[in-house]
Motif scaffolding. Structure first.
Motif, PDB file in Angstrom:
ATOM      1  N   MET A 270       6.379   2.046   6.484  1.00 27.82           N
ATOM      2  CA  MET A 270       7.302   1.041   5.989  1.00 27.82           C
ATOM      3  C   MET A 270       8.319   0.614   7.043  1.00 27.82           C
ATOM      4  O   MET A 270       8.588  -0.584   7.216  1.00 27.82           O
ATOM      5  CB  MET A 270       8.014   1.575   4.742  1.00 27.82           C
ATOM      6  CG  MET A 270       8.976   0.577   4.110  1.00 27.82           C
ATOM      7  SD  MET A 270       8.164  -0.943   3.556  1.00 27.82           S
ATOM      8  CE  MET A 270       7.289  -0.342   2.116  1.00 27.82           C
ATOM      9  N   ARG A 271       8.901   1.560   7.759  1.00 24.57           N
ATOM     10  CA  ARG A 271       9.915   1.201   8.752  1.00 24.57           C
ATOM     11  C   ARG A 271       9.325   0.303   9.834  1.00 24.57           C
ATOM     12  O   ARG A 271       9.942  -0.681  10.261  1.00 24.57           O
ATOM     13  CB  ARG A 271      10.515   2.460   9.386  1.00 24.57           C
ATOM     14  CG  ARG A 271      11.613   2.147  10.396  1.00 24.57           C
ATOM     15  CD  ARG A 271      12.322   3.400  10.861  1.00 24.57           C
ATOM     16  NE  ARG A 271      11.417   4.310  11.542  1.00 24.57           N
ATOM     17  CZ  ARG A 271      11.801   5.463  12.102  1.00 24.57           C
ATOM     18  NH1 ARG A 271      13.068   5.827  12.010  1.00 24.57           N
ATOM     19  NH2 ARG A 271      10.927   6.235  12.708  1.00 24.57           N
ATOM     20  N   THR A 272       8.103   0.594  10.259  1.00 15.71           N
ATOM     21  CA  THR A 272       7.464  -0.197  11.304  1.00 15.71           C
ATOM     22  C   THR A 272       7.239  -1.633  10.854  1.00 15.71           C
ATOM     23  O   THR A 272       7.529  -2.588  11.595  1.00 15.71           O
ATOM     24  CB  THR A 272       6.121   0.433  11.707  1.00 15.71           C
ATOM     25  OG1 THR A 272       6.350   1.768  12.160  1.00 15.71           O
ATOM     26  CG2 THR A 272       5.455  -0.369  12.811  1.00 15.71           C
ATOM     27  N   ILE A 273       6.729  -1.809   9.630  1.00 14.74           N
ATOM     28  CA  ILE A 273       6.436  -3.177   9.201  1.00 14.74           C
ATOM     29  C   ILE A 273       7.709  -3.946   8.894  1.00 14.74           C
ATOM     30  O   ILE A 273       7.735  -5.179   9.048  1.00 14.74           O
ATOM     31  CB  ILE A 273       5.485  -3.196   7.986  1.00 14.74           C
ATOM     32  CG1 ILE A 273       6.109  -2.483   6.791  1.00 14.74           C
ATOM     33  CG2 ILE A 273       4.154  -2.599   8.325  1.00 14.74           C
ATOM     34  CD1 ILE A 273       5.308  -2.650   5.517  1.00 14.74           C
ATOM     35  N   LEU A 274       8.783  -3.268   8.480  1.00 12.49           N
ATOM     36  CA  LEU A 274      10.055  -3.967   8.296  1.00 12.49           C
ATOM     37  C   LEU A 274      10.541  -4.538   9.617  1.00 12.49           C
ATOM     38  O   LEU A 274      11.009  -5.685   9.689  1.00 12.49           O
ATOM     39  CB  LEU A 274      11.099  -3.024   7.704  1.00 12.49           C
ATOM     40  CG  LEU A 274      10.913  -2.610   6.233  1.00 12.49           C
ATOM     41  CD1 LEU A 274      11.980  -1.606   5.825  1.00 12.49           C
ATOM     42  CD2 LEU A 274      10.954  -3.827   5.313  1.00 12.49           C
TER      43      LEU A 274
ATOM     44  N   TYR B 217       0.836  -1.209   0.000  1.00  9.58           N
ATOM     45  CA  TYR B 217       0.000   0.000   0.000  1.00  9.58           C
ATOM     46  C   TYR B 217       0.871   1.260   0.000  1.00  9.58           C
ATOM     47  O   TYR B 217       0.591   2.222  -0.732  1.00  9.58           O
ATOM     48  CB  TYR B 217      -0.916  -0.023   1.219  1.00  9.58           C
ATOM     49  CG  TYR B 217      -1.685   1.263   1.453  1.00  9.58           C
ATOM     50  CD1 TYR B 217      -2.876   1.516   0.782  1.00  9.58           C
ATOM     51  CD2 TYR B 217      -1.227   2.224   2.356  1.00  9.58           C
ATOM     52  CE1 TYR B 217      -3.584   2.687   0.999  1.00  9.58           C
ATOM     53  CE2 TYR B 217      -1.928   3.392   2.578  1.00  9.58           C
ATOM     54  CZ  TYR B 217      -3.101   3.622   1.904  1.00  9.58           C
ATOM     55  OH  TYR B 217      -3.791   4.791   2.118  1.00  9.58           O
ATOM     56  N   GLU B 218       1.941   1.248   0.796  1.00  7.53           N
ATOM     57  CA  GLU B 218       2.846   2.413   0.835  1.00  7.53           C
ATOM     58  C   GLU B 218       3.527   2.601  -0.515  1.00  7.53           C
ATOM     59  O   GLU B 218       3.636   3.725  -1.018  1.00  7.53           O
ATOM     60  CB  GLU B 218       3.892   2.225   1.937  1.00  7.53           C
ATOM     61  CG  GLU B 218       3.333   2.237   3.353  1.00  7.53           C
ATOM     62  CD  GLU B 218       2.801   3.597   3.760  1.00  7.53           C
ATOM     63  OE1 GLU B 218       3.060   4.594   3.052  1.00  7.53           O
ATOM     64  OE2 GLU B 218       2.128   3.682   4.811  1.00  7.53           O
TER      65      GLU B 218
ATOM     66  N   ASN C 234      12.109   8.943   3.228  1.00  7.80           N
ATOM     67  CA  ASN C 234      10.679   8.905   3.519  1.00  7.80           C
ATOM     68  C   ASN C 234      10.343   7.970   4.671  1.00  7.80           C
ATOM     69  O   ASN C 234       9.268   8.070   5.266  1.00  7.80           O
ATOM     70  CB  ASN C 234       9.888   8.488   2.280  1.00  7.80           C
ATOM     71  CG  ASN C 234      10.077   9.426   1.113  1.00  7.80           C
ATOM     72  OD1 ASN C 234      10.475   9.013   0.028  1.00  7.80           O
ATOM     73  ND2 ASN C 234       9.811  10.703   1.323  1.00  7.80           N
ATOM     74  N   LEU C 235      11.239   7.027   4.995  1.00  8.27           N
ATOM     75  CA  LEU C 235      10.964   6.085   6.073  1.00  8.27           C
ATOM     76  C   LEU C 235      10.920   6.759   7.432  1.00  8.27           C
ATOM     77  O   LEU C 235      10.351   6.219   8.388  1.00  8.27           O
ATOM     78  CB  LEU C 235      12.014   4.971   6.091  1.00  8.27           C
ATOM     79  CG  LEU C 235      11.657   3.713   5.265  1.00  8.27           C
ATOM     80  CD1 LEU C 235      11.481   4.058   3.797  1.00  8.27           C
ATOM     81  CD2 LEU C 235      12.719   2.638   5.435  1.00  8.27           C
ATOM     82  N   SER C 236      11.519   7.956   7.530  1.00  6.91           N
ATOM     83  CA  SER C 236      11.474   8.696   8.802  1.00  6.91           C
ATOM     84  C   SER C 236      10.219   9.536   8.930  1.00  6.91           C
ATOM     85  O   SER C 236       9.976  10.139   9.974  1.00  6.91           O
ATOM     86  CB  SER C 236      12.711   9.594   8.920  1.00  6.91           C
ATOM     87  OG  SER C 236      12.771  10.511   7.832  1.00  6.91           O
TER      88      SER C 236
END
Length: 951
Positions: A537-541, A508-509, A529-531
């Motif tokens: 995205m960073r959370t799901i990684l 979705y992202e 953009n991950l910040s």
């Protein structure tokens, strides 16, 4: 007791054997693998074709900036000129706008059916009755509060002018002098004000509205002039005691907060004047952004806030100066823009749902592959020939990982080559990291679920349900929560703990960033953009990586303790035990033996069976013995199910088998032979008792026993696409054969079972006949010189020549090893077996070599004579003269059989009596035979079954 001295294959050797076998297996399944890898390519092609069709439709002249043909020089030469002035309302969005139009500043006015009224949850008495909604006459409400109520009422009272109807000749001046608004959605840009192209009426907010207070204003949009309808709506200012009351009332009336109850009360605007006075202007403004939140990209949508600020600013100026003082807000204006092309990024629009199905499609493939090996007993077959769990997990995991990586690389490369912005705009390094972590998690989940299934069809159904269910739940359950700014972000993280939602969120992202990048001409997702707090995205990684680290060891643990086709389940605390246990001291063995033999059989054991039990007891007390197999009071009880009682399959079996001996087990179907073999080969656990193979306990050291064991199962467990030679090479490597020794062993094995000549050994096993498969299974069981071999009806389905050849092979194979063989062929048992045990109803009825059994249970001759039916009595008299104790055991149409005890008759007397009888009556045929092994088997089996039925 003696331990095995045969060196088992190392971890690397086992891994190498399995890897080679898998590579050959996958090579033979090349078409299937190519189809699997090209599956994402076909889907990308499908998206590309749809995108091409959409682009062709959008590229039509009706969707481009309008153009006309102009003769600039008057010479008849036509020059095409395009511009916003030549366009209709469907074309102006694509035109260059060097000087954007000046649009009046509007309010976000609630639609008539949503304006605030008294409801059960919002019962303020100063709100109008709900009946006004049916007539469309509900006023638009403004709430205000502050530290000074009288000042607040004074300021709120001058919000609206009473200049109605206004002058309509000057559009901008008209809208600058009145408080106007619209209930239409806002856009992402302000080049075109949606209120003027929606064909919906606008509103002017007045202190009072006269009947039929509607007027029309001409609006010029490009080359089109429209008559915009403007309706009067009454504005009402209502005081509230505090900002918290205002906040609560605004939230209670918010459309998405009350979508179930439908008690929607939208407020035009709200103001908190705080400590405002003559010397200080301090105000908080709430503006109506209800409609902008309806979009998935609401964060980018414009809000109609400038007019709210202008209203309160003018009210304060009037308070300080006079009623004629005001700040005219003539218009708002967008920055210039170049010409654009009408596009629809189909791949990004469908990306989250569509690509969730594509990526997740590997899950059922991996799951069914793992379950298939268990259902067909291929994994336990490999395990019984020495393959450890470690090499199996390593090679299987590595294979599925390589397959998944190739699949995802094809997915991304194909999508990029054909130009799908879902792939081309987003950073490839982020995509690789996301897909790499996810496929590892997916493989771990497949291993975890495989421990819970033993049927391929069930696993396939569950896998496909997971695929399509995750996509649909993601699109219609998870995404609405994701788009709802009021939904707690913490609960979003909780939902992402479900791997399907993690996958959906990541895709979705990617889709949102590529969609925005395509529309705005910017890059997609980058590492920076991950910040961003709104980027998940960073959370799901992190979530997927941690889940992978947790799921993989849990899957391995369950694989060991849940018996579902991979062998005997281990103790839940197996990891606390030593990997290599030392054998119990003699004293502990004595104590263990006493505990195991504490139960006394109700059924009286025969002397030979009792003698075997005493022999086992004596061997258990010795520290060293040459016996390969020692079974001590082995029992197996299957629990009752569906109202049926429990089944006692093996009743305290004791057996000692030295090296170099072939022991045959004879018994009727259902006697318990297969249950005994299953316990000895690690398929099931004994209910009590134990057995030692090469000095190793089957309850604790089965993994070490497997390295010195060979098995020929009752049903051939073969890979249909592998050749006979490849089967033997694989199992030979598991037995630690290498190089020339391996090649020689395979050649000799193929020759011994007559599969070498004519290239038969290099044909795929799926093309073998039933007899050829049986011979190959026997060869597999003997490869690598195992010290103990179990053969379950090895000659089933063989022709007489092949059967005799196989018997010769097995006769030679007895040297230096112990063989336990089950068979229904008395001829086979008599030819191969040094000792036999007749097994009935879970217990041995007799044990001994074939001659001993025939002598013990066959002390009679069988006399057969066929005469005319009317001479049967003469035959009976003849037989009873020879043997008074003779018993007739068969009688049909003149043919009779009698048992003659050997101690009562001599063979010479029988011949003399028959020669004399021939002169007295006609004898068609006669015969005298000694007792066969088959007769012994039938006699013992019937006797035992009759005893058990009676008891």
């Amino acid at each position: 007791m003696a331990d095995s001295s045969v060196e088992s294959a190392s971890f690397a050797t086992q891994a190498n054997a399995l890897l080679r076998k898998n590579l050959i297996f996958q090579k033979r399944n090349l078409k299937t693998n190519i189809g699997l890898v090209t599956f994402p390519f076909l889907l990308c092609i499908l998206l590309f074709l749809i995108q091409t069709l959409v682009d062709n439709e959008l590229d039509k002249a009706s969707n481009k900036c309008g153009c006309i043909c102009v003769d600039r020089n008057g010479d008849g030469t036509c020059e095409t000129v395009c511009g916003i002035e030549y366009s209709d309302l469907d074309q102006v969005g694509t035109c260059p706008i060097p000087s954007p139009s000046e649009w009046p500043a509007l309010l976000q006015v609630p639609a008539p059916e949503y304006r605030a009224v008294r409801t059960d949850s919002n019962a303020f008495p100063d709100l109008p009755n709900e009946s006004c909604r049916s007539t469309g006459s509900c006023p638009a409400t403004i709430l205000f509060t502050g530290g000074n109520r009288s000042l607040g009422q004074s300021l709120a009272g001058s919000f609206f002018s009473s200049d109605f109807p206004p002058n309509t000749s000057d559009v901008l001046n008209t809208f600058a002098n009145i408080i106007s608004g619209s209930d239409t959605y806002t856009g992402f840009t302000n080049f075109l004000e949606p209120a003027f192209i929606s064909r919906q009426p606008m509103y002017t907010v007045q202190p009072q509205c006269a009947p039929n207070s509607t007027f029309f204003v001409p609006i010029q949009i490009a080359s089109v002039t429209i008559r915009q309808e403007v309706r009067c709506v009454q504005g009402v200012n209502l005081w509230r005691d505090s900002s918290s009351v205002v906040n609560e009332e605004l939230y209670n009336g918010y459309r998405q907060a009350n979508v179930r109850t439908r008690e929607i009360n939208e407020i035009l605007a709200a103001y908190d004047f705080l400590d405002t006075n003559e010397n200080n202007f301090n105000v908080n403004v709430w503006y109506n952004s209800t409609y902008s939140n309806a979009s998935a990209n609401s964060a980018s949508a414009l809000v109609r806030a400038p007019r709210s600020l202008n209203m309160v600013s003018n009210a304060y100026l009037r308070f300080l100066r006079n009623s004629a003082t005001q700040i005219l807000l003539d218009y708002v204006k967008e920055m210039p823009k170049p010409g654009t092309k009408l596009t629809l990024d189909f791949s990004s629009l469908l990306g989250a749902l569509f690509f969730t199905w594509v990526v997740f499609q590997l899950f059922p493939v991996i799951l069914t592959s793992l379950v298939y090996e268990k259902q067909r007993n291929l994994r336990i077959m490999m395990k019984m020939h020495g393959l450890g769990d470690g090499p199996y997990w390593l090679i299987s995991y590595a294979y599925f990982l390589v397959l998944s990586i190739v699949y995802m690389l094809c997915f991304v490369i194909f999508g990029s080559v054909i130009g799908l912005t879902f792939f081309t705009l987003n950073s490839y390094s982020i995509q690789f990291l996301f897909y790499f972590i996810y496929v590892n998690l997916q493989i771990a989940l497949a291993f975890l679920l495989a421990t819970m299934f033993s049927n391929v069809k069930t696993a396939t159904v569950v896998g496909q349900v997971c695929v399509f269910g995750s996509g649909l739940l993601g699109a219609y359950l998870f995404q609405p929560f994701l788009n709802d700014a009021t939904f707690a972000r913490g609960w979003i993280v909780v939902m992402e703990l479900f791997p399907g939602f993690s996958l959906y969120r990541g895709l979705y992202e990617f889709a949102q960033y590529s969609l925005e990048g395509n529309n705005m001409g910017t890059d997609g997702m980058r590492w920076k953009n991950l910040s961003d707090g709104k980027n998940g995205m960073r959370t799901i990684l992190i979530i997927m990586f941690v889940e992978w680290l947790l799921v993989l060891p849990v899957a391995y643990y369950l694989d060991q303790v849940v018996s579902s086709g991979s062998g005997v389940k281990k103790s839940p605390l197996f990891f606390l035990q030593n990997l290599k246990k030392k054998h119990l001291p003699v004293l502990q063995q004595k104590l263990s033996f006493r505990r195991q033999t504490s139960k006394v059989f109700v059924q009286m054991e025969k002397p030979d069976v009792l003698q075997e039990r005493e022999k086992v007891e004596q061997l258990l007390l010795e520290s060293n013995t040459g016996h390969a197999v020692i079974c001590n009071n082995l029992k197996k009880v299957y629990p009752g199910r569906d109202g049926n009682p429990e089944k006692l399959a093996v009743r305290g079996l004791s057996l000692a088998l030295p090296r170099g001996e072939c022991f045959g087990m004879l018994g009727p179907n259902g006697a318990g032979k297969t249950s005994f073999i299953s316990m000895m080969t690690g398929l099931t656990m004994p209910s009590s008792g134990t057995a030692y193979v090469q000095g190793l306990d089957i309850q604790n050291d089965m993994d070490r026993i497997y390295t010195n064991m060979g098995v020929c199962p009752q049903h051939d467990l073969l890979w249909e696409v592998l050749t006979g030679r490849e089967h033997l090479l694989f199992y030979g490597r598991l037995k630690n054969l290498k190089g020339a020794a391996l090649t020689q062993a395979v050649e000799e094995s193929l020759k011994s079972v007559n599969l070498f000549h004519g290239g038969v050994g290099d044909k795929q096993a799926g093309k073998y006949s039933g007899g050829m498969k049986r011979r190959l299974s026997v060869a597999i069981s003997l490869i690598g010189d195992p010290k103990v071999v179990y053969m379950d009806e090895p000659s089933t389905g063989l022709d007489p020549a092949s059967r005799n050849n196989l018997w010769t092979v097995l006769k030679r194979a007895k040297k230096g090893r112990a063989i336990i063989l089950t068979t229904h062929s008395m001829e086979e048992a008599e030819f191969l077996c040094d000792r036999l045990g007749i097994f009935v109803d879970g217990a041995f009825q007799c044990i001994g070599n074939p001659n001993e059994l025939k002598g013990r249970y066959g002390g009679s001759y069988v006399f057969t004579m066929t005469t005319a039916s009317n001479q049967e009595q003469e035959v009976e008299k003849l037989v009873h003269r020879l043997s008074p104790s003779a018993k007739r055991i068969y009688h049909i149409s003149g043919t009779q059989k009698f048992e003659l005890p050997k101690q009562e008759v001599r063979i010479a007397d029988v011949f003399q009596a028959v020669e004399k009888a021939k002169s007295m009556f006609t004898i068609y045929a006669w015969g005298l035979a000694d007792t066969t092994l088959e007769d012994v088997f039938i006699k013992v089996a019937r006797s035992a079954q009759s005893f058990n039925t009676f008891s």
